[in-house]
Design an enzyme around this catalytic site. Structure first.
Site, PDB file in Angstrom:
ATOM      1  N   ASP A  34       0.925  -1.116   0.005  1.00 25.23           N
ATOM      2  CA  ASP A  34      -0.085   0.114   0.013  1.00 25.23           C
ATOM      3  C   ASP A  34       0.834   1.311   0.050  1.00 25.23           C
ATOM      4  OD1 ASP A  34      -1.985  -1.721   0.025  1.00 25.23           O
ATOM      5  OD2 ASP A  34      -2.799  -1.196   2.104  1.00 25.23           O
ATOM      6  N   GLU A  36       4.137   1.619  -1.007  1.00 26.41           N
ATOM      7  CA  GLU A  36       4.545   1.891  -2.407  1.00 26.41           C
ATOM      8  C   GLU A  36       3.739   2.328  -3.416  1.00 26.41           C
ATOM      9  OE1 GLU A  36       8.049  -1.696  -2.517  1.00 26.41           O
ATOM     10  OE2 GLU A  36       5.813  -2.355  -2.328  1.00 26.41           O
ATOM     11  N   LYS A 116      -8.024   1.066  11.637  1.00 24.92           N
ATOM     12  CA  LYS A 116      -8.549   0.817  10.501  1.00 24.92           C
ATOM     13  C   LYS A 116      -8.478  -0.578  10.166  1.00 24.92           C
ATOM     14  CE  LYS A 116      -7.500   2.582   5.615  1.00 24.92           C
ATOM     15  NZ  LYS A 116      -7.169   1.345   5.177  1.00 24.92           N
ATOM     16  N   CYS A 408      29.893 -29.574   7.268  1.00 29.55           N
ATOM     17  CA  CYS A 408      30.866 -30.688   7.317  1.00 29.55           C
ATOM     18  C   CYS A 408      31.148 -31.786   6.042  1.00 29.55           C
ATOM     19  CB  CYS A 408      30.709 -31.483   8.580  1.00 29.55           C
ATOM     20  SG  CYS A 408      29.146 -32.603   8.423  1.00 29.55           S
TER      21      CYS A 408
END
Length: 674
Positions: A34, A36, A116, A408
């Site tokens: 959201d 971005e 929200k 190992c």
């Protein structure tokens, strides 16, 4: 920026916003977070503001996000369902508050603030008190007709319970799914179709748009009302009055709702919710702040896409996209080979993230992820970030599990077909031993404060620790030569090492890292068998007689104590002076003797583990579920179904402050409730 570049950037931003809007609302398959998306929108808005000649009336910055699917009939809203302006900082929220106060001539305005919900907006219409229509937000003017599905939402009343309901009543709210129900749904979906929802919002959206309402009913959706659309024959003075009327009508409201009279009250509530959001039983992605008075809302008015009298404060992003640089394979203390993702650094929820968990190789196969792919990552609470899905596939190959241990070079195996994990079975594997040491000295194990990873790595490099017992043979000269060690630090660490020898058997058992045996079971078997020697002599039947130990745990214990290497480890620890006895529990003589406790909700002054230890030290027992045998329930913040059941069974309920008084652990820290 020259004109041609401005036009190119505007075209790019508009196309991207339209594309991402479709992915979010139509496909329920967003590629970006959201925040971005909002950053792209704000950039376009700023460019259009600075270059009005390039601004178009149909720009994404001037339209309400959303869409109306052709798969459903359409319903026109009685008034537009607008979106809210967003802010991602408390500083911007304060500026909005000051702007409101200035526009209203500092009228000592009341504000409401509430979480929200991270769900799907819906509109409900009641005629003469009966539910007649349900619609999605759609494009704000017109929504999809989801009436039959809305009727399947668990807590939406078919008929309003208030006396003399209005002829026409349209209200708005958010459809969501509880965290626990979402987890169960994803498990079921994964089993049936091999895929799962990326988040609870997608689950709610997909469930609400089912063609078969029965599927919607099975998804356990819920609804919180948050705003008024239109009502005939009744008026409200404020947002809070409207919500109280909705409660009378039979709607469920959020508990975490507050009326604020100052910016400080708003900021204080924001801090509480930011710090406690993960304790809620549903997902939230921010807080909504509104002017409480409906008359003042009317005075402030609207922009073309949002009300001026409300704002959404969005929490720092919990999802972000980044590139998976490398898949690293590492070895745990029990030999499990675990893949993890090395990421290009990205900021998520205020934290810089460069690693994410991949759990196991089956998860890599399920995600179809490989090095070089662009991925969506998610961080919930304080847990390690995880990869949700591949956003852009760059590497068409498949990542395959290694054939040999990365430490190992021994062969790795799956012990049986049911197991997901691969293991290195070399008992002398250096990586396993390092992890084992880290666990052995940790707080819940031998609790050797100051014996961290850096100290362990230096001792391993210098060949000073080759078996566990070597910890207890380290000398002053060994410690003082460590990086950044001086007299005081050396003295403190040597005291911590010496003190750990006296710990009870239960801590040593947990420190040994017995497969499948956690801290609680370690305490149980230590109290039951009293000594290490008794554990070596116990049979599988002896272990299974302990109520909390089933056949699988009994087998793990028996295999561990039959192992000759384990016998050598214990003999070496005995020679070093480490205690092998569980002390008798002190007789407390308090009312906790034999009493059964259940802990629920978030405790402020104790972890669950600490509270449980206090109870057990005073003779009490701790159970995970409420029953008729429960004597006390300790209820913290956001206590859920356990508290409800306790009330039904008339179980004694105490809050954390009362618990502290009962245990003599009264804290000076105020127990904040919200």
């Amino acid at each position: 920026m020259i004109m041609g570049n401005i036009q190119n950037r505007i075209d790019y931003l508009r196309k991207e916003l339209i594309r991402h809007n479709g992915l979010y609302y139509e496909s329920n398959n967003p590629e970006i977070s959201d925040s971005e998306y909002d950053n792209l929108a704000k950039e376009l808005e700023q460019i259009e503001k600075e270059n009005p000649l390039f601004a178009l009336p149909d720009s994404p910055t001037k339209k309400i996000s959303g869409f109306v699917s052709s798969s459903f009939e359409q319903i026109k809203h009685s008034s537009p369902m607008l979106s809210l302006d967003n802010t991602y900082s408390q500083k911007e929220t304060a500026k909005w508050y000051e702007r409101i106060e200035k526009n209203l001539n500092n009228k000592n305005t009341e504000f409401t603030i509430e979480p929200k919900i991270d769900g799907v907006s819906a509109s409900l219409t009641y005629i003469n008190g009966s539910l007649t229509a349900g619609a999605t937000r759609g494009d704000g003017e017109t929504g999809e007709d989801i009436t039959e599905n809305i009727k399947k939402v668990k807590n939406i009343p078919y008929k309003l319970k208030a006396d003399n309901p209005p002829y026409f009543f349209e209200l708005r709210g958010e459809v969501y799914i509880d965290k626990s129900d979402f987890r169960k749904l994803n498990e079921e979906i994964l089993m049936s179709v091999g895929q799962k929802f990326a988040n609870s919002r997608n689950a709610a959206s997909g469930s609400l748009r089912q063609k078969n309402p029965q599927i919607t009913a099975e998804r356990k959706l819920r609804f919180f009302v948050h705003s008024l659309g239109k009502i005939d024959g009744k008026q409200f003075e404020s947002q809070s009055d409207f919500l109280q009327y909705c409660r009378k009508c039979g709607f469920q409201l959020q508990d975490n709702f507050k009326i604020c009279h100052s910016l400080k009250e708003i900021m204080d509530f924001m801090e509480i919710m930011i710090n406690n959001r993960d304790l809620l039983h549903y997902e939230i992605d921010g807080l909504v702040i509104k002017v409480n008075s409906l008359q003042l809302q009317k005075e402030l008015g609207y922009t073309n896409k949002s009300p001026r009298w409300a704002i959404a404060f969005k929490f720092p992003a919990k999802q972000a996209t980044t590139k998976l640089s490398r898949i690293r394979v590492q070895v745990g203390r029990t030999g499990i080979i675990t893949p993890s993702a090395i990421l290009e650094s990205v900021t998520l929820a205020g934290v810089t993230i460069s690693h994410a968990t991949l759990h196991n190789f089956e998860e890599i196969e399920r995600l179809n992820v490989n090095e070089g792919d662009t991925v969506l990552i998610e961080r919930a609470g304080d847990v390690i970030p995880k990869i949700v899905k591949v956003v852009k596939k760059e590497n068409r190959g498949f990542f395959k599990p290694p054939h040999n241990c990365p430490s190992c070079n021994s062969g790795i195996v799956k012990e049986n077909e049911e197991e997901v994990a691969y293991r290195c079975i070399n008992p002398e594997c250096p990586a396993q031993f390092r992890r084992h040491l880290i666990h052995f000295v940790s707080r819940n194990a031998m609790d050797i404060d100051g014996f961290g990873k850096a100290v362990i790595d230096q001792f391993l490099d210098r060949k000073k620790i080759q078996v566990l017992a070597d910890i207890y043979y380290l000398k002053y000269d060994d410690f003082i030569k460590l990086d950044l060690f001086k007299e005081k630090k050396t003295s403190n660490l040597m005291k911590a090492v010496a003190a750990s020898k006296k710990h009870p058997l239960s801590k040593l058992l947990f420190a040994l890292g017995i497969r499948r045996i956690g801290e609680k079971v370690s305490e149980i078997i230590a109290k039951k068998f009293k000594s290490m020697e008794a554990l070596f002599n116990a049979s599988i039947e002896d272990f299974t007689r302990v109520p909390e130990i089933g056949s699988i745990l009994a087998l793990s214990l028996k295999e561990f104590f039959e192992n000759k290497t384990v016998r050598n480890v214990i003999d070496n620890l005995i020679a070093a002076g480490v205690n092998m006895i569980e002390p008798e529990a002190e007789q407390s003589g308090t009312q906790f003797d034999g009493k059964m406790f259940v802990l629920t909700g978030e405790l402020k002054n104790h972890t669950r583990e600490q509270a449980g230890k206090i109870i057990r030290s005073l003779g009490g027992k701790v159970a995970s579920s409420v029953s008729k045998k429960t004597d006390y329930i300790v209820a913290g913040v956001n206590a859920g179904s356990k508290l409800k059941k306790a009330k039904e069974l008339n179980v004694k309920i105490v809050d954390e402050a009362e618990f502290d008084i009962l245990t003599g652990k009264l804290s000076l820290i105020e127990n904040t409730k919200f």
